[in-house]
Enzyme design. Structure first.
Site: not given
Ligand code: ADP
Ligand code: MG
Length: 140
Positions: A11, A59, A87, A104, A114, A117, A128
C-alpha cells in the site's frame, strides 16, 4: 493443503517509505513466491471497485483516497496454502493487535495505513487477481 495463489498489495504508506523490498523479503522468507508484480498508480475507479465490499463502512472514502495517494505494488503470490500463509505474515488489520514479526507489526502506521492488502479467501483471491492481472502476466 495445496498450492494456491493469492492477491497482495503493498500500500501507499509502504511504497512511500521505500519498503517494497523489506516487505517482499518477509513474503519470500515465509515461502511465498512472487509470480506476478507491477507498480501502478491506482485510479479512483479501480480503488472504489476493489474495496466495493466496504462501501457502506464509515472509512470507505478515506480508504479510497489513501489507496490512490501514492503508487502501490500489486502482486500475485504463490505457495502452499498461500492465502492463509500471506494473512499470517501480514498480521492483524490493526497494527496494535498484530503479532511480532508480522509486516503490519513492523511497518504499519495505523489501522488504515497498514502497509499491505491480502485476499481473505481463495475465491476472493481469484476475483482480485483478475482485476489487475491477465494470465500471461503471471509466471509461476
Ligand atoms: P484486512 O485488510 O486486514 O483484510 P479489512 O478487509 O477489514 O482488513 O479492511 C480493509 C482495509 O480497510 C484495511 O486493511 C484498512 O486499510 C482499512 N480499514 C479497516 N478498518 C478500518 C478502520 N476502522 N479505520 C480506517 N481504516 C480501516
Ligand atoms: Mg480484507
Amino acid at each position: 493443503m495445496a498450492i494456491q495463489r493469492t492477491f497482495s498489495i503493498i500500500k501507499p504508506d509502504a511504497t512511500k517509505r521505500n519498503l517494497t523490498g523489506a516487505i517482499n523479503a518477509k513474503f519470500e522468507a515465509a515461502g511465498l513466491r512472487i509470480v506476478g508484480q507491477r507498480r501502478i498508480q491506482m485510479t479512483r475507479q479501480q480503488a472504489e471497485k476493489f474495496y466495493e465490499v466496504h462501501a457502506e463502512r464509515p472509512f470507505y472514502g478515506e480508504l479510497v483516497d489513501f489507496m490512490i495517494s501514492e503508487p502501490v505494488v500489486v502482486q500475485v503470490l504463490e505457495g502452499e496454502d498461500a492465502v492463509a500463509k500471506h494473512r499470517d505474515v501480514m498480521g492483524a488489520t490493526n497494527p496494535a493487535e498484530a503479532a511480532e514479526g508480522t509486516v503490519r507489526k513492523e511497518f504499519a502506521l495505523s489501522i488504515g495505513e497498514n502497509s499491505v492488502h491480502g485476499s481473505d479467501s481463495e475465491e476472493n483471491a481469484k476475483i482480485e487477481i483478475a482485476q489487475f492481472f491477465t494470465e500471461d502476466q503471471i509466471v509461476g
